[in-house]
Design a protein around this motif. Structure first.
Motif, mmCIF file in Angstrom:
data_model
loop_
_atom_site.group_PDB
_atom_site.id
_atom_site.type_symbol
_atom_site.label_atom_id
_atom_site.label_comp_id
_atom_site.label_asym_id
_atom_site.label_seq_id
_atom_site.Cartn_x
_atom_site.Cartn_y
_atom_site.Cartn_z
ATOM 1 N N VAL A 59 -2.191 46.115 -19.365
ATOM 2 C CA VAL A 59 -2.403 44.579 -20.049
ATOM 3 C C VAL A 59 -3.053 43.922 -18.777
ATOM 4 O O VAL A 59 -2.235 43.042 -18.127
ATOM 5 C CB VAL A 59 -1.312 44.280 -20.552
ATOM 6 N N PRO A 60 -4.133 43.974 -18.616
ATOM 7 C CA PRO A 60 -4.672 43.043 -17.407
ATOM 8 C C PRO A 60 -4.261 41.524 -17.490
ATOM 9 O O PRO A 60 -3.929 40.797 -16.126
ATOM 10 C CB PRO A 60 -6.149 43.116 -17.394
ATOM 11 N N ASP A 61 -4.305 40.959 -18.310
ATOM 12 C CA ASP A 61 -4.049 39.477 -18.325
ATOM 13 C C ASP A 61 -2.532 39.153 -18.191
ATOM 14 O O ASP A 61 -2.147 38.114 -17.580
ATOM 15 C CB ASP A 61 -4.119 38.835 -20.038
ATOM 16 N N ALA A 62 -1.695 40.090 -18.201
ATOM 17 C CA ALA A 62 -0.177 40.039 -18.038
ATOM 18 C C ALA A 62 0.205 40.297 -16.445
ATOM 19 O O ALA A 62 1.304 40.058 -15.947
ATOM 20 C CB ALA A 62 0.834 40.917 -18.784
ATOM 21 N N VAL A 63 -0.463 41.220 -15.676
ATOM 22 C CA VAL A 63 -0.450 41.479 -14.313
ATOM 23 C C VAL A 63 -0.578 40.302 -13.359
ATOM 24 O O VAL A 63 -1.641 39.703 -13.138
ATOM 25 C CB VAL A 63 -1.336 42.587 -14.136
ATOM 26 N N LYS A 64 0.546 40.095 -12.624
ATOM 27 C CA LYS A 64 0.572 39.114 -11.537
ATOM 28 C C LYS A 64 0.110 39.390 -10.267
ATOM 29 O O LYS A 64 -0.464 38.887 -9.634
ATOM 30 C CB LYS A 64 1.844 38.392 -11.736
ATOM 31 N N LYS A 65 0.910 40.716 -9.805
ATOM 32 C CA LYS A 65 0.739 41.023 -8.552
ATOM 33 C C LYS A 65 0.727 42.707 -8.586
ATOM 34 O O LYS A 65 1.718 43.260 -8.697
ATOM 35 C CB LYS A 65 1.409 40.717 -7.400
ATOM 36 N N ARG A 66 -0.688 43.407 -8.248
ATOM 37 C CA ARG A 66 -0.433 44.697 -8.269
ATOM 38 C C ARG A 66 0.174 45.482 -7.075
ATOM 39 O O ARG A 66 0.228 44.680 -5.999
ATOM 40 C CB ARG A 66 -1.807 45.622 -8.359
ATOM 41 N N HIS A 67 0.808 46.374 -7.369
ATOM 42 C CA HIS A 67 1.433 47.229 -5.922
ATOM 43 C C HIS A 67 0.427 47.650 -5.199
ATOM 44 O O HIS A 67 -0.550 48.461 -5.784
ATOM 45 C CB HIS A 67 2.138 48.303 -6.448
ATOM 46 N N GLU A 68 0.337 47.552 -3.874
ATOM 47 C CA GLU A 68 -0.292 47.946 -2.932
ATOM 48 C C GLU A 68 -0.023 49.066 -2.029
ATOM 49 O O GLU A 68 1.396 48.784 -1.678
ATOM 50 C CB GLU A 68 -0.963 46.675 -2.035
ATOM 51 N N ARG A 118 -4.415 42.182 -25.085
ATOM 52 C CA ARG A 118 -5.750 42.952 -24.871
ATOM 53 C C ARG A 118 -5.144 43.997 -23.832
ATOM 54 O O ARG A 118 -4.495 43.700 -22.592
ATOM 55 C CB ARG A 118 -6.889 42.228 -24.213
ATOM 56 N N THR A 119 -5.501 45.470 -24.295
ATOM 57 C CA THR A 119 -4.968 46.363 -23.370
ATOM 58 C C THR A 119 -6.379 47.241 -22.658
ATOM 59 O O THR A 119 -7.291 46.798 -23.217
ATOM 60 C CB THR A 119 -4.353 47.440 -24.110
ATOM 61 N N THR A 120 -6.170 47.970 -21.962
ATOM 62 C CA THR A 120 -7.191 48.785 -21.425
ATOM 63 C C THR A 120 -7.536 50.181 -21.995
ATOM 64 O O THR A 120 -8.423 50.973 -21.680
ATOM 65 C CB THR A 120 -6.925 48.918 -19.816
ATOM 66 N N ILE A 121 -6.942 50.537 -23.215
ATOM 67 C CA ILE A 121 -7.060 51.722 -23.687
ATOM 68 C C ILE A 121 -8.467 51.800 -24.364
ATOM 69 O O ILE A 121 -8.878 51.101 -24.920
ATOM 70 C CB ILE A 121 -6.062 51.810 -25.016
#
Length: 550
Positions: free
Chosen positions: A446-455, A250-253
């Motif tokens: 791909v939100p489900d694959a993101v583990k830690k966003r860069h802050e 699932r993507t955000t497009i």
């Protein structure tokens, strides 16, 4: 009898080896030694058909048939049967569909059922792409007619799972879909990527990156199936029946935004890209490339040119400059013998302000403002925009780079997005999104694959953000972004013309970045080797926004 072929030469007249015949001769020798008479010997071998002249003749003819089949010579194999055209057609179909790299056919000992009819078992073994070794057993009947032996051809002889009107084929392993934000199938060739037809594995894009998830895990990438020859419909699955099912990616497009971007690039002759981002959460709404293939929208590395002046302006504002401060825009600026100039060597009149220089993209003003910045100022300010961090997006991206400068010339060039400053269209869309939202939100596909966003390790002051918003709006209403003037949604923008290469005069990439005042949409347009940001990238950006408004 086992024979193998990689479709090289073969001999249709090979002398067959019959293990039963050898055994019969051994038994005969033993019988004579023991003093057993002729009738005693005959009774010992009466049930051994391998020495039967009819079996020997039929088996020899069958050897020619399987030799031709192994070698992929469907025409010759067909001629050795009682229905040459039917046999040739089916054997050719199976060979063409399965594409075996190697074929081995083992014929067992034949047995005579009635006069002029011999039954011969066979085992076919093929090495198939995406499947590996596939083996099946069958039976063939060889019949005598007019003193000649022919293979009695029927569909089930080739494979017992088939009936007339069917053939064998390879079917790629069922793959789950790659979805847009509305859970429809994603329409973006450069994002989705391609699947290798031979191996059935993802070759590029999301198909390659998420191959395991889409297919369900390890296992053959293809299966052998029985299909209807007319419709191609799968009738029966012969292999791969226990392979686990894949899961969609699932993507955000946003299909509306993606479609507007793709349409805006339609007919563009240069390499180009459009990226759109939701500033409130970092969701990538569109990533379009022209032509499709290389995902330059997310992975490309380019000098951002004057679009980087958003970052430079933020650094100058942080040092105390105000948009209303006066600022000269001469034709040239010189740094240790290096001459910097404005596009077409334009100048701005006396009394121009910092805002005017930003809106019209005056290079000489920014170059001459470098003494207000330390060697690390641009590097540090870029961090507030997330540039140079490691982004966990769910897909491969280039996340930009702004080195600490080590000379006056490097600092001067960096203020206008040259020297060693690099960014992708995604990075520059995120720069515009940061101004819109007031804080960096790492882009995500791909939100489900993101583990830690860069802050971002730093944050822009609210006064700096307010000033940047006004300056980007002035670019549209009074400056180089006039291509967007009159477009609904109060667009804010910054143009860019980035030099590259060693030619004189240098060639340039055309850029425009911006965001909409009335909705959560930030964007970036890149036109490789495209000329000027305002006059060349600007109309593409305008078409994109008009597509959304329309």
């Amino acid at each position: 009898m086992t024979h193998s072929s990689s479709y090289g030469d073969y001999s249709p007249y090979r002398r067959p080896r019959f293990s039963g015949r050898a055994i019969g001769l051994t038994v005969a020798a033993l019988a004579v030694t023991a003093g057993i008479g002729y009738w005693g010997y005959s009774s010992l071998i009466a049930d051994d058909d391998s020495d039967d002249p009819q079996v020997v003749a039929a088996a020899a003819e069958f050897e020619k048939f399987i030799g031709a089949w192994e070698a992929g010579d469907a025409r010759r194999a067909g001629r050795l049967t009682d229905t040459p055209d039917n046999a040739e057609s089916l054997i050719k179909s199976v060979t063409t569909n399965l594409k075996p790299s190697k074929t081995e056919i083992d014929s067992g000992d034949g047995s005579r059922k009635t006069d002029g009819e011999v039954l011969i078992p066979l085992t076919v073994k093929m090495d198939l792409p995406g499947v590996g070794e596939y083996t099946w057993d069958s039976k063939a009947k060889v019949v005598e007619s007019g003193g000649k032996w022919k293979v009695e051809f029927h569909t089930g002889m080739v494979h017992p799972a088939m009936v007339p009107g069917q053939t064998l084929a390879l079917k790629s392993r069922d793959r789950a879909a790659i979805l847009d934000a509305n859970r429809g199938e994603l329409q973006s060739a450069s994002l989705v990527g391609v699947v290798d037809e031979k191996t059935g594995k993802g070759k590029s894009g999301l198909q390659a990156l998420y191959d395991k998830q889409l297919t369900g895990g390890p296992g053959p990438s293809k299966s052998v199936v029985v299909v209807d020859r007319q419709s191609g419909r799968v009738v029966k699955k012969l292999t791969g029946t226990k392979v686990p099912k894949g899961k969609p990616v699932r993507t955000t497009i946003d299909p509306e935004v993606q479609g507007a971007a793709a349409e805006a690039l339609a007919g563009v002759k240069k390499n180009a890209a459009i990226v759109a981002v939701d500033p409130s959460n970092g969701h990538i709404l569109a990533a379009a490339n022209m032509p499709s293939g290389m995902n330059r929208a997310l992975e490309g590395r380019y000098a951002p040119g004057s679009t980087f002046k958003v970052v430079t302006a933020a650094a100058l504002l942080k040092q105390g400059m105000k948009p209303t401060d006066p600022g000269q825009c001469p034709k040239f600026a010189r740094v240790n013998g290096q001459r910097f100039e404005n596009q077409d060597q334009f100048t701005l009149p006396a009394g121009s302000t910092f805002r005017d220089n930003f809106a019209h993209s005056c290079n000489t003003f920014f170059v001459n403002s470098r003494d207000k910045l330390s060697d690390s100022a641009l590097h540090d300010t870029a961090k507030a925009f997330g540039i140079g961090g490691t982004w966990d997006v769910g897909v491969t991206t280039y996340d930009g780079g702004v080195p600490v400068t080590d000379s006056e010339n490097a600092k001067a060039a960096s203020t206008i997005g040259q020297a060693e400053v690099q960014a992708s269209p995604l990075v520059m869309a995120s720069v515009a999104a940061t101004v819109k939202d007031g804080a960096f939100k790492q882009p995500v596909l791909v939100p489900d694959a993101v583990k830690k966003r860069h802050e971002a390790p730093a944050r822009l002051d609210s006064a700096v953000v307010d000033a940047l918003r006004g300056m980007m709006r002035a670019t549209v209403t009074d400056g180089a972004g006039r291509a967007l003037k009159g477009i609904p949604g109060a667009p804010h923008a910054k143009t860019g013309t980035a030099e590259f290469g060693t030619e004189n005069p240098p060639r340039t990439h055309a850029w425009m970045i911006g965001y909409q005042g009335d909705r959560n949409l930030a964007w970036s347009v890149l036109l490789e080797d495209g000329g000027s940001g305002g006059s060349d990238a600007g109309p593409i950006a305008a078409k994109f926004l008009e597509n959304l408004a329309g």
